[in-house]
Scaffold this active site. Structure first.
Site: not given
Length: 198
Positions: A76, A94, A106, A109, A120, A129, A148, A183
């Site tokens: 979009r 976006k 996959h 966002y 990648n 954001n 991932s 993490r």
């Protein structure tokens, strides 16, 4: 008319394949050799040469040549993809630039971001954001690998050639050619449930 599948201002070049149940709206241009698969909606956008769009939505954006889009991608306002990019299954983009040979394959966002070439993006990556007041920018330079389930809290810059370990949440810039890991350490308590009564 609201019931039109292809509106009068749409330009379709030679050699384009448009499958059933496609909506082409506004000032859309479909370049030669593109394939628009069923259940796609494209509005006020340019689709590049030899690009395939699988059952996706593209709004007010410019898709480059030889791209692979979808299925179920949602692209979009003010997005641009370069040559040989991939925006895959259930990816939302976006107000962003996706560089050449960059793959967001996959469940991710990408918002208000600039992605360079040969990147990648691992499954489940989010560019966070919005801080509640402003929309902030994420920059990922060329040749990066984002593992991932990563969250990049903007504003942030990932330097050229760097890697981000899967499962990381980053809120600081990463210098070029670095490995970023953010993490908690895994703790495994062996035999913890061995004597549990069920």
């Amino acid at each position: 008319m609201k019931d039109k599948f292809i509106e009068e201002n749409v330009v379709i070049e030679d050699g384009v394949v448009i499958e059933p149940f496609v909506k082409l709206l506004g000032n859309t241009v479909i370049k030669k050799g593109a394939i628009i698969k069923s259940f796609t909606e494209i509005n006020n956008s340019i689709i590049g040469e030899n690009t395939i769009v699988h059952s996706s939505t593209v709004l007010d954006s410019k898709i480059g040549n030889n791209n692979n889009i979808g299925p179920r991608a949602y692209i979009r306002n003010n997005t641009e993809t370069k040559e040989n990019a991939k925006v895959g299954f259930s990816v939302e983009v976006k107000n962003s630039i996706i560089g050449s040979n960059t793959k967001v394959s996959h469940l991710s966002y990408i918002g208000d971001s600039i992605l360079g070439d040969n990147i990648n993006i691992g499954a489940g990556t989010i560019t966070a954001n919005y801080d509640g007041i402003n929309k902030n920018k994420t920059v990922i330079e060329d040749n990066c690998f984002i593992g991932s389930n990563t969250v990049l809290i903007a504003p942030i810059k990932i330097g050229k050639g760097s890697k981000v370990a899967a499962g990381s949440t980053l809120n600081q810039d990463v210098k070029p050619d670095s490995l970023a890991i953010a993490r908690t350490r895994q703790i495994t308590k062996e035999n913890y449930y061995k004597n549990e009564i069920i």
